[in-house]
Design a protein around this motif. Structure first.
Motif, short mmCIF file in Angstrom:
data_model
loop_
_atom_site.label_atom_id
_atom_site.label_comp_id
_atom_site.label_asym_id
_atom_site.label_seq_id
_atom_site.Cartn_x
_atom_site.Cartn_y
_atom_site.Cartn_z
N GLU A 194 0.83 -1.21 0.00
CA GLU A 194 0.00 0.00 0.00
C GLU A 194 0.86 1.25 0.00
O GLU A 194 0.54 2.25 -0.65
N LEU A 195 2.00 1.21 0.70
CA LEU A 195 2.90 2.36 0.71
C LEU A 195 3.50 2.61 -0.67
O LEU A 195 3.65 3.76 -1.09
N VAL A 196 3.84 1.53 -1.36
CA VAL A 196 4.41 1.67 -2.70
C VAL A 196 3.40 2.35 -3.62
O VAL A 196 3.73 3.31 -4.33
N VAL A 197 2.15 1.91 -3.58
CA VAL A 197 1.10 2.52 -4.39
C VAL A 197 0.88 3.96 -3.94
O VAL A 197 0.75 4.87 -4.75
N PHE A 198 0.88 4.17 -2.64
CA PHE A 198 0.72 5.50 -2.04
C PHE A 198 1.78 6.47 -2.56
O PHE A 198 1.51 7.62 -2.83
N GLY A 199 3.00 5.97 -2.70
CA GLY A 199 4.12 6.81 -3.12
C GLY A 199 4.14 7.16 -4.59
O GLY A 199 4.92 7.99 -5.03
N LEU A 200 3.30 6.50 -5.38
CA LEU A 200 3.31 6.77 -6.82
C LEU A 200 2.54 7.98 -7.15
O LEU A 200 2.13 8.83 -7.13
#
Length: 110
Positions: free
Chosen positions: A104-110
């Protein structure tokens, strides 16, 4: 945090606490102290229970984000926080409370 979850806005610099030690750790913290150049098996066990691989990766993500924030000028910082708090409550509250998983953090960071 209670104010945030109730719909209030967090203050800049407001801290978010990490979980407290487990009851086992709190009972006898002396036995978790490292000896010499090597950690004892018990201290290694504690380290891995407090900092599993996913949590270490999350921490690196947070550190990277802080480095980016510190490089922004005032206008860009304001723009960032305006965009951050316009995200869904789930995302910005999850980020601030460390409840988002690594994916979720990876998606959040995009």
């Amino acid at each position: 945090i209670v104010d945030i979850l109730a719909g209030g806005q967090p203050k800049i610099g407001e801290g978010v606490s990490m979980p407290s030690p487990t009851p086992r750790q709190a009972q006898d913290p002396g036995k978790f102290v490292e000896t010499g150049d090597r950690a004892t098996p018990v201290s290694a066990e504690v380290w891995e229970s407090v900092w599993p691989e996913e949590r270490l990766s999350q921490r690196e993500f947070f550190n990277f984000g802080m480095e980016v924030l510190l490089s922004l000028d005032l206008a860009k910082t304001r723009e960032f926080f305006k965009a951050f708090f316009s995200l869904t409550d789930y995302h910005w509250q999850g980020f601030l409370s460390s409840r988002l998983s690594l994916p979720e953090l990876v998606v959040f960071g995009l």
